[in-house]
Design a protein around this motif. Structure first.
Motif, PDB file in Angstrom:
ATOM      1  N   UNK A  73       0.862  -1.190   0.000  1.00 48.39           N
ATOM      2  CA  UNK A  73       0.000   0.000   0.000  1.00 48.39           C
ATOM      3  C   UNK A  73       0.895   1.236   0.000  1.00 48.39           C
ATOM      4  N   UNK A  74       1.203   1.732  -1.187  1.00 49.63           N
ATOM      5  CA  UNK A  74       2.051   2.922  -1.299  1.00 49.63           C
ATOM      6  C   UNK A  74       1.630   3.741  -2.516  1.00 49.63           C
ATOM      7  N   UNK A  75       2.340   4.822  -2.759  1.00 43.82           N
ATOM      8  CA  UNK A  75       1.971   5.719  -3.859  1.00 43.82           C
ATOM      9  C   UNK A  75       2.138   5.057  -5.222  1.00 43.82           C
ATOM     10  N   UNK A  76       3.131   4.172  -5.321  1.00 43.81           N
ATOM     11  CA  UNK A  76       3.332   3.489  -6.599  1.00 43.81           C
ATOM     12  C   UNK A  76       2.090   2.691  -6.978  1.00 43.81           C
ATOM     13  N   UNK A  77       1.480   2.030  -6.009  1.00 40.93           N
ATOM     14  CA  UNK A  77       0.291   1.222  -6.293  1.00 40.93           C
ATOM     15  C   UNK A  77      -0.837   2.102  -6.822  1.00 40.93           C
ATOM     16  N   UNK A  78      -1.032   3.272  -6.221  1.00 40.92           N
ATOM     17  CA  UNK A  78      -2.091   4.181  -6.684  1.00 40.92           C
ATOM     18  C   UNK A  78      -1.866   4.548  -8.141  1.00 40.92           C
ATOM     19  N   UNK A  79      -0.639   4.928  -8.478  1.00 38.82           N
ATOM     20  CA  UNK A  79      -0.336   5.294  -9.870  1.00 38.82           C
ATOM     21  C   UNK A  79      -0.512   4.103 -10.803  1.00 38.82           C
ATOM     22  N   UNK A  80      -0.137   2.926 -10.329  1.00 39.63           N
ATOM     23  CA  UNK A  80      -0.269   1.718 -11.150  1.00 39.63           C
ATOM     24  C   UNK A  80      -1.736   1.430 -11.461  1.00 39.63           C
ATOM     25  N   UNK A  81      -2.582   1.486 -10.449  1.00 35.97           N
ATOM     26  CA  UNK A  81      -3.999   1.187 -10.665  1.00 35.97           C
ATOM     27  C   UNK A  81      -4.661   2.265 -11.531  1.00 35.97           C
ATOM     28  N   UNK A  82      -4.229   3.519 -11.369  1.00 36.44           N
ATOM     29  CA  UNK A  82      -4.773   4.586 -12.203  1.00 36.44           C
ATOM     30  C   UNK A  82      -4.434   4.376 -13.678  1.00 36.44           C
ATOM     31  N   UNK A  83      -3.336   3.682 -13.952  1.00 38.90           N
ATOM     32  CA  UNK A  83      -2.930   3.459 -15.342  1.00 38.90           C
ATOM     33  C   UNK A  83      -3.918   2.563 -16.087  1.00 38.90           C
ATOM     34  N   UNK A  84      -4.792   1.848 -15.353  1.00 40.65           N
ATOM     35  CA  UNK A  84      -5.812   1.018 -15.994  1.00 40.65           C
ATOM     36  C   UNK A  84      -7.084   1.816 -16.305  1.00 40.65           C
ATOM     37  N   UNK A  85      -7.115   3.066 -15.833  1.00 38.55           N
ATOM     38  CA  UNK A  85      -8.271   3.916 -16.122  1.00 38.55           C
ATOM     39  C   UNK A  85      -9.576   3.331 -15.609  1.00 38.55           C
ATOM     40  N   UNK A  86     -10.609   3.420 -16.446  1.00 39.94           N
ATOM     41  CA  UNK A  86     -11.949   2.962 -16.039  1.00 39.94           C
ATOM     42  C   UNK A  86     -12.080   1.445 -16.074  1.00 39.94           C
ATOM     43  N   UNK A  87     -11.029   0.757 -16.503  1.00 38.79           N
ATOM     44  CA  UNK A  87     -11.140  -0.690 -16.708  1.00 38.79           C
ATOM     45  C   UNK A  87     -10.832  -1.513 -15.464  1.00 38.79           C
ATOM     46  N   UNK A  88     -10.581  -0.867 -14.312  1.00 39.81           N
ATOM     47  CA  UNK A  88     -10.331  -1.614 -13.082  1.00 39.81           C
ATOM     48  C   UNK A  88     -11.253  -1.109 -11.976  1.00 39.81           C
ATOM     49  N   UNK A  89     -11.722  -2.050 -11.162  1.00 36.79           N
ATOM     50  CA  UNK A  89     -12.520  -1.718  -9.971  1.00 36.79           C
ATOM     51  C   UNK A  89     -11.909  -2.466  -8.789  1.00 36.79           C
ATOM     52  N   UNK A  90     -11.675  -1.736  -7.683  1.00 34.94           N
ATOM     53  CA  UNK A  90     -11.124  -2.360  -6.474  1.00 34.94           C
ATOM     54  C   UNK A  90     -12.269  -2.979  -5.679  1.00 34.94           C
ATOM     55  N   UNK A  91     -12.204  -4.281  -5.468  1.00 29.41           N
ATOM     56  CA  UNK A  91     -13.212  -4.978  -4.658  1.00 29.41           C
ATOM     57  C   UNK A  91     -12.776  -4.997  -3.195  1.00 29.41           C
ATOM     58  N   UNK A  92     -11.530  -5.377  -2.972  1.00 29.69           N
ATOM     59  CA  UNK A  92     -10.920  -5.400  -1.634  1.00 29.69           C
ATOM     60  C   UNK A  92      -9.496  -4.864  -1.740  1.00 29.69           C
ATOM     61  N   UNK A  93      -9.030  -4.143  -0.706  1.00 27.56           N
ATOM     62  CA  UNK A  93      -9.711  -3.708   0.522  1.00 27.56           C
ATOM     63  C   UNK A  93     -10.578  -2.474   0.278  1.00 27.56           C
ATOM     64  N   UNK A  94     -11.614  -2.331   1.090  1.00 30.74           N
ATOM     65  CA  UNK A  94     -12.599  -1.275   0.891  1.00 30.74           C
ATOM     66  C   UNK A  94     -11.982   0.122   1.018  1.00 30.74           C
ATOM     67  N   UNK A  95     -11.053   0.279   1.991  1.00 23.47           N
ATOM     68  CA  UNK A  95     -10.510   1.620   2.229  1.00 23.47           C
ATOM     69  C   UNK A  95      -9.768   2.158   1.007  1.00 23.47           C
ATOM     70  N   UNK A  96      -9.316   1.244   0.136  1.00 26.16           N
ATOM     71  CA  UNK A  96      -8.554   1.679  -1.027  1.00 26.16           C
ATOM     72  C   UNK A  96      -9.452   2.385  -2.041  1.00 26.16           C
ATOM     73  N   UNK A  97     -10.740   2.073  -2.026  1.00 25.41           N
ATOM     74  CA  UNK A  97     -11.682   2.764  -2.912  1.00 25.41           C
ATOM     75  C   UNK A  97     -11.702   4.267  -2.591  1.00 25.41           C
ATOM     76  N   UNK A  98     -11.735   4.565  -1.292  1.00 28.22           N
ATOM     77  CA  UNK A  98     -11.778   5.970  -0.851  1.00 28.22           C
ATOM     78  C   UNK A  98     -10.494   6.687  -1.256  1.00 28.22           C
TER      79      UNK A  98
END
Length: 301
Positions: free
Chosen positions: A263-288
């Motif tokens: 859980x770090x800044x790199x992960x946020x940037x990595x997931x953002x690179x998928x754009x609208x094509x990814x949805x976080x199911x777990x963990x819930x706090x990561x959605x926020x």
């Protein structure tokens, strides 16, 4: 056992100009009498061994002697050729000439052009090739090296290291080296090594026997299980980044991936690179957290 010892003795004598019978006895953990019998056996087999008496004497083999290729099995010959091809593919200087010589020695009809490795990133091809050539030289010749190293947070550090291995891991090249600052072995990502300089200083430290290699990323962060849902449109990226064993396909064609991340800044940037094509199911706090990050991005537009 004797045949294996005789073969090893030939290799040893080819590498050494002279060696005493006592040194041979100590090396093979046998008596001097056994070594003398071995020398006699090799001489009877027309191996050009000579002995010199006196204080500077010893056992040697004629300088012109070379090992016949039949000493190596077909499988061993192929392994040697493939190993040299790996070196050639990594652009190690003069390897192609060595490969040609061994190829002729083994009378191989195959051409080993099945692999090409490019270490370079965009815009720095020749620099990267030179860097890997220098690292290879330092590892083989045990030269201490210094370089500027940029961390994932872009902090620049000067490091003096004893490089022992090149490792390909997680789609990136790393240098395993003993860091004289940290007083321990560390992995340095090759692309973050700048201003590499080899010193005249030599080191004797061997590579660690433990082959369990962890990057600094894995060492410094706690890994957390994530469940992610990807749309079919992005499936081409999934097979580049995840093993199929951690993926399942639902009835609607969406991919569900279970994977451990830090859980770090790199992960946020990595997931953002998928754009609208990814949805976080777990963990819930990561959605926020992701929503807040997207709001920050929107402020720029």
């Amino acid at each position: 056992m004797q045949v294996e010892r005789l073969l090893k003795m030939i290799f040893l004598l080819i590498r050494r100009e002279k060696i005493t019978t006592q040194e041979l006895a100590d090396y093979f953990a046998v008596s001097k009498r056994t070594i003398l019998r071995d020398i006699e056996t090799l001489s009877m087999a027309n191996i050009p061994i000579f002995t010199l008496k006196g204080r500077k004497g010893g056992v040697g083999i004629m300088e012109q002697y070379t090992i016949n290729k039949t000493v190596f099995s077909q499988e061993e010959q192929e392994k040697i050729l493939h190993g040299l091809q790996l070196l050639k593919a990594t652009k190690i200087p003069n390897t192609e000439m060595l490969l040609d010589k061994v190829d002729v020695l083994f009378s191989s009809n195959e051409r080993f052009d099945w692999l090409e490795i490019d270490f370079s990133s965009f815009g720095s091809q020749e620099k990267e090739k030179e860097k890997f050539s220098q690292l290879q030289y330092a590892i083989i010749n045990k030269n201490v090296a210094t370089f500027d190293y940029f961390t994932s947070e872009l902090k620049q550090n000067k490091r003096t290291v004893e490089p022992v291995r090149l490792i390909f891991k997680n789609n990136a090249w790393y240098v395993q080296a003993y860091c004289q600052y940290k007083l321990d072995f560390r992995l340095f990502r090759a692309s973050r090594i700048k201003n590499l300089t080899l010193l005249d200083e030599k080191f004797v430290r061997a590579a660690p026997q433990d082959t369990t290699i962890k990057t600094n990323y894995e060492d410094h962060y706690q890994m957390i299980p994530f469940v992610l849902k990807f749309s079919p449109e992005i499936s081409y990226r999934l097979f580049d980044e995840y093993d199929e064993s951690c993926m399942t396909l639902d009835q609607e064609g969406y991919f569900h991936v279970t994977y451990e991340y830090a859980d770090n800044d790199w992960l946020v940037r990595h997931l953002l690179s998928f754009g609208k094509h990814v949805e976080i199911i777990e963990p819930k706090y990561m959605k926020v957290r992701m929503r807040k990050e997207i709001e920050k991005v929107l402020e720029n537009y």
